[in-house]
Design an enzyme around this catalytic site. Sequence first.
Site, PDB file in Angstrom:
ATOM      1  N   CYS A   2     -12.026 -26.512   9.172  1.00  0.00           N
ATOM      2  CA  CYS A   2     -12.267 -25.105   9.486  1.00  0.00           C
ATOM      3  C   CYS A   2     -13.619 -24.664   8.926  1.00  0.00           C
ATOM      4  CB  CYS A   2     -11.204 -24.167   8.939  1.00  0.00           C
ATOM      5  SG  CYS A   2      -9.594 -24.391   9.650  1.00  0.00           S
ATOM      6  N   ARG A  27     -17.551 -30.468   9.925  1.00  0.00           N
ATOM      7  CA  ARG A  27     -16.367 -30.299   9.084  1.00  0.00           C
ATOM      8  C   ARG A  27     -15.095 -30.726   9.816  1.00  0.00           C
ATOM      9  NH1 ARG A  27     -17.307 -26.851   4.803  1.00  0.00           N
ATOM     10  NH2 ARG A  27     -15.225 -25.980   4.776  1.00  0.00           N
ATOM     11  N   TRP A  75      -9.430 -26.291  12.545  1.00  0.00           N
ATOM     12  CA  TRP A  75      -8.808 -27.616  12.445  1.00  0.00           C
ATOM     13  C   TRP A  75      -7.319 -27.323  12.241  1.00  0.00           C
ATOM     14  CZ3 TRP A  75      -6.176 -30.743   8.873  1.00  0.00           C
ATOM     15  CH2 TRP A  75      -6.243 -32.114   9.100  1.00  0.00           C
ATOM     16  N   ASN A 101     -10.275 -19.833   6.687  1.00  0.00           N
ATOM     17  CA  ASN A 101     -10.289 -21.253   6.333  1.00  0.00           C
ATOM     18  C   ASN A 101      -9.342 -21.412   5.149  1.00  0.00           C
ATOM     19  OD1 ASN A 101     -10.864 -23.825   5.420  1.00  0.00           O
ATOM     20  ND2 ASN A 101     -12.963 -23.362   4.803  1.00  0.00           N
ATOM     21  N   GLY A 102      -8.324 -22.260   5.288  1.00  0.00           N
ATOM     22  CA  GLY A 102      -7.363 -22.447   4.194  1.00  0.00           C
ATOM     23  C   GLY A 102      -5.950 -22.401   4.736  1.00  0.00           C
ATOM     24  N   GLU A 484     -13.149 -49.812   1.197  1.00  0.00           N
ATOM     25  CA  GLU A 484     -14.091 -48.920   1.860  1.00  0.00           C
ATOM     26  C   GLU A 484     -14.506 -49.472   3.229  1.00  0.00           C
ATOM     27  OE1 GLU A 484     -14.779 -46.001   1.564  1.00  0.00           O
ATOM     28  OE2 GLU A 484     -16.716 -45.670   2.537  1.00  0.00           O
ATOM     29  N   LYS A 488     -13.974 -47.473   6.737  1.00  0.00           N
ATOM     30  CA  LYS A 488     -15.100 -47.169   7.640  1.00  0.00           C
ATOM     31  C   LYS A 488     -14.757 -47.585   9.060  1.00  0.00           C
ATOM     32  CE  LYS A 488     -17.051 -44.746   6.049  1.00  0.00           C
ATOM     33  NZ  LYS A 488     -16.601 -44.357   4.764  1.00  0.00           N
ATOM     34  N   GLU A 491     -11.489 -45.371  10.564  1.00  0.00           N
ATOM     35  CA  GLU A 491     -11.605 -43.928  10.780  1.00  0.00           C
ATOM     36  C   GLU A 491     -12.493 -43.579  11.960  1.00  0.00           C
ATOM     37  OE1 GLU A 491     -13.304 -41.722   7.501  1.00  0.00           O
ATOM     38  OE2 GLU A 491     -14.751 -43.289   7.080  1.00  0.00           O
ATOM     39  N   HIS A 507       2.137 -62.429  -0.287  1.00  0.00           N
ATOM     40  CA  HIS A 507       3.368 -61.688  -0.595  1.00  0.00           C
ATOM     41  C   HIS A 507       3.834 -60.835   0.583  1.00  0.00           C
ATOM     42  CE1 HIS A 507       3.129 -63.150  -4.666  1.00  0.00           C
ATOM     43  NE2 HIS A 507       1.834 -62.877  -4.614  1.00  0.00           N
ATOM     44  N   LYS A 606     -14.570 -33.062   7.520  1.00  0.00           N
ATOM     45  CA  LYS A 606     -15.493 -33.503   6.482  1.00  0.00           C
ATOM     46  C   LYS A 606     -15.099 -32.969   5.114  1.00  0.00           C
ATOM     47  CE  LYS A 606     -19.334 -35.378   4.974  1.00  0.00           C
ATOM     48  NZ  LYS A 606     -19.294 -36.836   4.833  1.00  0.00           N
TER      49      LYS A 606
HETATM   50  C1  F6R Z   1     -14.262 -41.190   4.558  1.00  0.00           C
HETATM   51  C2  F6R Z   1     -14.484 -39.927   3.894  1.00  0.00           C
HETATM   52  C3  F6R Z   1     -13.343 -39.327   3.169  1.00  0.00           C
HETATM   53  C4  F6R Z   1     -13.814 -38.600   1.910  1.00  0.00           C
HETATM   54  C5  F6R Z   1     -12.645 -37.849   1.266  1.00  0.00           C
HETATM   55  C6  F6R Z   1     -13.063 -37.138  -0.005  1.00  0.00           C
HETATM   56  O1  F6R Z   1     -15.424 -41.661   5.188  1.00  0.00           O
HETATM   57  O2  F6R Z   1     -15.543 -39.356   3.960  1.00  0.00           O
HETATM   58  O3  F6R Z   1     -12.379 -40.272   2.865  1.00  0.00           O
HETATM   59  O4  F6R Z   1     -14.357 -39.525   1.027  1.00  0.00           O
HETATM   60  O5  F6R Z   1     -12.140 -36.914   2.173  1.00  0.00           O
HETATM   61  O6  F6R Z   1     -14.023 -36.177   0.256  1.00  0.00           O
HETATM   62  P1  F6R Z   1     -14.956 -35.609  -0.883  1.00  0.00           P
HETATM   63  O7  F6R Z   1     -15.826 -36.724  -1.358  1.00  0.00           O
HETATM   64  O8  F6R Z   1     -15.752 -34.521  -0.222  1.00  0.00           O
HETATM   65  O9  F6R Z   1     -14.056 -35.105  -1.977  1.00  0.00           O
END
Ligand code: F6R
Length: 611
Positions: A2, A27, A75, A101-102, A484, A488, A491, A507, A606
Amino acid sequence: MCGIVGYIGESQAAPILLEGLAKLEYRGYDSAGIAVYDGTKINMMKSVGRLKVLNELTHDGETLPGCLGIGHTRWATHGSPTDVNAHPHFNMDESITVVHNGIIENYIKLRRRLESRGYEFVSETDTEVVAHLLDYYYKGNPIEAITKVMHRVEGSYALGILFKQHPDEIFAVRKDSPLIVGHTSDGNILASDVPAVLKYTRTVYFIENEEIVRLSKTNMKFYNVDEEELTKEPTTIEWDVAAAEKGGYEHYMLKEMYEQPKAVRDTISPANPRIKDNKIEIEELNMTDEEIRAIKKLYIIACGSAYHAGVTGKYVLEGLARIPVEVDLASEFRYRDPIYEENTMAIVISQSGETADSLAALRDAKAHNVKVLGIVNVVGSSIAREAESVMYTWAGPEIAVATTKAYSAQLIALYLLAMKFAYVRGQIDDAQLQELIKDLQRLPDQIELLLNNKEKIQRFANRYLASKDVFFIGRGIDYAISLEGSLKLKEISYIHSEAYAAGELKHGTISLIEEGTLVAAVLTQDTLYKKMISNIVEVRTRGAFVLAVTNEGNTEVEKTADYVIYIPQTNSYFTNSLAIIPLQLFGYYVSLGKGCDIDKPRNLAKSVTVE
Ligand code: F6R
């Protein structure tokens, strides 16, 4: 997650709102809307889908004339993504409208009460209760009505509000969701985040929890929940506009991957360099050597990729500084009733500095008198402001939903901390520190080298566009890299993928390996190298196709793996910074080949400001 914007001034509001919303697209959202007051009526347009649709519906804002308005990208949380559920929301006689937003957690109870008093709801959202509640409390004084609503609602909110009876003002208020305001050349603007206002100003006011702001064309006033006026100091944002634009790259993600050498360099050496006279200086820590020596345990708390950086941090801090580290997902930590001990410190890692779970974990640690260090990218964000000390990662604005450069900068901050703590606690001597510093400073050039080899990864990625499952395996730090790398890929390409500690495969998971399954094996740790080779053999004999990521010189891997990517030599604690580059590129090119929306993957946001 949002985004809200608001504008009041001499210009037409709608184009400014639409442009501001476009800057908040990163976002994550599924619908959008704007409301503009023309002096007689508050006109509204909202729609499911991308902002393009809203731009078309309003002829780029032309059909909604007026010099004050509010806008929103939604969102969906409460109620599916539909035109009706999109914000803004009206009260019944359309004299009050809100964007939010929230999450209003007690909205069901409030809705029932309001309905029993004759209020009719048109949407399924939690936000609509705010519009009706404002209506219920509004007796001519907007600030009074807003504070009364603040006393009634539970949860998080950044609200933008228009009152028909106040044609020259916009109101906004926040609790646990970000909100900033700033002056433009001919008015005032509010937004959820800095990129939306950068075109107009670099001087912004961060609205704190439970603060209210009242904007007119020429004025900006702040109030607390007791309706008392407040004085606030502005913050200057150093990011430039270009840094928040795509700059010729096809995607923000690609641009941001290419900005990693700079993000790493700037995090090692910001304006106040963190390496001085061949020593690590982290002034922001505000800790004496005595205090550093006294630390008995560290808690690292974060979400998503920041958590993955934290997992690496655990290996590096424990290995170098010999301090026990508990690393936790913030959403778990906040509810697990952690046992806080004396002489401990919590490190909360966050790019946005607004992640709801990380913020809640921070508050819990603080409430138990544990010192909190924030490793944060967004200057002035909630985590940065609430942590006792903050060590900024200087990655600059990150727009793509999938993090790359902020993650890389987080790793650097953790290495610096580990080096500092290790030295002060006598775990490494001068010569070892100098070796580490030398390797750290070489990382930006080495990352650049890997980025320049992108075609090789692209060719490989194009062979795996149809994959159903991909597994990432590694041991120790290589396991953290695998976590990670796997995130990547999944997602942004929507290919199912999992990361496993390689020793854990037997296991259970190994039963999933079939002929042709892609397994990415990371082997950068000399001490675990042979074990990893055995794990590669195990999956290969079951039909896996193995992509290995290893250090230059480990050529014998070629006998075991099907395809090998080499990373330059560095200290074994720093290999994550290099090995992650080909894995980021792999995720990017698979997503590109599949035609996915790389910068705005479905269902993702985001800045995750709700838990
Ligand atoms: C993945 C990604 C998310 C953020 C997570 C934490 O590519 O960007 O997994 O790492 O949402 O976000 P922040 O760092 O803003 O607390």
